[in-house]
Design an enzyme around this catalytic site. Sequence first.
Site, PDB file in Angstrom:
ATOM      1  N   SER A 161       0.848  -1.182   0.000  1.00 33.33           N
ATOM      2  CA  SER A 161       0.000   0.000   0.000  1.00 33.33           C
ATOM      3  C   SER A 161       0.892   1.243   0.000  1.00 33.33           C
ATOM      4  O   SER A 161       1.710   1.427  -0.900  1.00 33.33           O
ATOM      5  CB  SER A 161      -0.951  -0.055   1.193  1.00 33.33           C
ATOM      6  OG  SER A 161      -1.998   0.858   1.066  1.00 33.33           O
ATOM      7  N   HIS A 177      -7.785  -5.556  -0.897  1.00 32.18           N
ATOM      8  CA  HIS A 177      -6.526  -4.896  -0.579  1.00 32.18           C
ATOM      9  C   HIS A 177      -5.609  -5.762   0.276  1.00 32.18           C
ATOM     10  O   HIS A 177      -4.382  -5.677   0.174  1.00 32.18           O
ATOM     11  CB  HIS A 177      -6.823  -3.579   0.144  1.00 32.18           C
ATOM     12  CG  HIS A 177      -5.634  -2.696   0.319  1.00 32.18           C
ATOM     13  ND1 HIS A 177      -4.751  -2.430  -0.705  1.00 32.18           N
ATOM     14  CD2 HIS A 177      -5.166  -2.015   1.391  1.00 32.18           C
ATOM     15  CE1 HIS A 177      -3.795  -1.617  -0.264  1.00 32.18           C
ATOM     16  NE2 HIS A 177      -4.024  -1.366   1.008  1.00 32.18           N
TER      17      HIS A 177
END
Length: 701
Positions: free
Chosen positions: A556, A671
Amino acid sequence: MKHRWLAAVGLAVLATSGGIAQTAAVTDDPHIWLEDREGAKPLAWVETENKRTLARLEADPRYPTFYAEALEIASAEDRIPMPQIINGRVFNLWRDKAHPQGIWRVTSAADFASANPEWTTLIDLDALSQAEGRKWVWKGVTCLEPDERRCLVALSEGGEDATSLREFDLQTGTFVKGGFDLPASKQNADWIDADTLIVSRDWGEGTLTKSGYPFVVKILKRGQPLASAQEIHRGTPDDIGTWPSVERDAQGNRAIVITRAKTFFTSDILLWDGTRAVKVPLPGKVEVNGLVSGHLVVRTSETWGKVPEGALASLPLKDALEGRGDLVTIFAPGPRQSVDRGNVAVTDSAVIASVYDNVRGRAMVFTPSGEGWKSRALNLPDNLSVDLVTAEHGGDRGYLTISGFTTPTRLLAFDASSAAAPTAVKSSPARFDASGLIVEQFEARSSDGTMVPYFLVHRDGAPKDGSTPTLMTAYGGFEISNTPYYSGITGKLWLERGGAFVLANIRGGGEFGPKWHEAGRKTKRQLVFDDFASIARDLFARRITSAEKLGIYGGSNGGLLMGVELTQHPELWGAVTIQVPLLDMLRYEGIAAGASWVDEYGSVSVPEERAFLASMSPYHALRKDGRYPEPYIWTTTKDDRVGPQHARKFAARMKEYGLPYLFYEDTAGGHSGDADIAQGARLQALQTVYFAQKLIGPGAP
């Protein structure tokens, strides 16, 4: 406070619109077509790249062993079932080989403390998925207080942040026929009463921000179609989003809170009194954590009157409803301390918080006393991380975990109203042989002279000749702290085989409070990258490892960090794994939820910030004649927070330039890449094979 909006927006807040960015010219970007997240042509490209990467990594003789060991740890029957307290009972989402997506189950608190609790399954996600032809991933539950019988269950298809909300009856153990059933959206909902929800979601055209999050809040009655819900608050499309929650205390007070996030770090806090939303005069950088004895409890990231930044503070609810905001300090951290963001909870009579001192944790209890607050530390072992797991509404009990790099996780029960020490309830067995391993904390001098701490886990007596294969990771953003933790998979697959591990506490994070974060925000972000590189050089100076033996990874916002380190300092690394990253920093505002990260990274619309973004953007920093270590770049198609666009384009540019790389995109998992336990184990095994190939070379499993 349920912190649902922070969870929804995430750490490096990203989401997928699949749209084309308008923040930079596209004529000079030959890989713009890969931004079509689920387009046929990009997915065909992904399939080709996956075949090439898997042919190499899965063919390695170590892969089957790594995968089997990772899966065994992830699905171990003797791991701790992490609890959630609802109406005095203990609930748990459990995954194992028989239930890879998970079962949601319940037992009594007394039985939970036994060695072999008797569980009752309420929802079987694997069976539900098979019956409905969709891969459902658990995203949590919100129950109506104080009786906590009716709940909203959040389910995601494939792991996306967008969820469907369904009403569930805990007494009957079934979904409520004809009950609340909100279709998939990035949304937030809470209970006002048994027949009324407060909801922010996609209500139709013109109700989402530029970041893809809702900014319209409505009241929805039982049996009412979405189109008939009553609007009570409207933000603007330029906001990040607006999220409601309902806070209650033991005295019967109720606060209907609307958090209007104007940027990632600044919000308006409003209270709905039944007729209007009243803005509370609070600092912009503030989070509401709950309600205790008629006082709103907040954590602030900026100074407000006599309340210092990074402090816990309170405000009488009656004052807040009247538009007054005179905060009282509950706890003010020192210069090397921080109140861990996301690790603050309330019970009937107290506030519980994880407080870190030089990145070493403790748990503190704060109780209201007259016009102020009393504090005490829970009696816990020193030098470990402390994480709050759950706290009950309607009592003072809760659970927390303690762990360290070589200390397996222990689950402890506490009572915030009692002076007694927390009691051990569950302990995870050791997942790897830690004998001979030592944990040390060092500091490295960064480019501006700041001393930056890091933890090193390595074998005692390892040769100081730079030969130890070492993995290093960091995050460095969004005021999120990286604290010591027990990872059975890292220990088994890497440490047990002679490798070392480094956790870097670089700026941009929250390890030392808001100032540590602010030091690396926007155009000051180069210090974050310098911090990380300085730790690598310190490891070399100590002869722990060398550039040929040092591998780095991050996801991320940490994936951006890895992309920058690859392009700025290729000489420092032998291997780089870039996970679910953002990498095109000139177009990031228009890809997915990029507009929501402007307060962290800056905007291309501001000349000074654009110049900095251009100077550090990994996608633009790649050079045809660059001598880079071959990176491993992985992402997921279903990630609607980050999206796979950045990773795809970065790999495509490396291919265009004839540079070595590996790229893998999993088709599910969102994610976090964990739609089920097998996926998580596979991703871990693939990454470990890559590091073994680059840092160790060919060898037996």
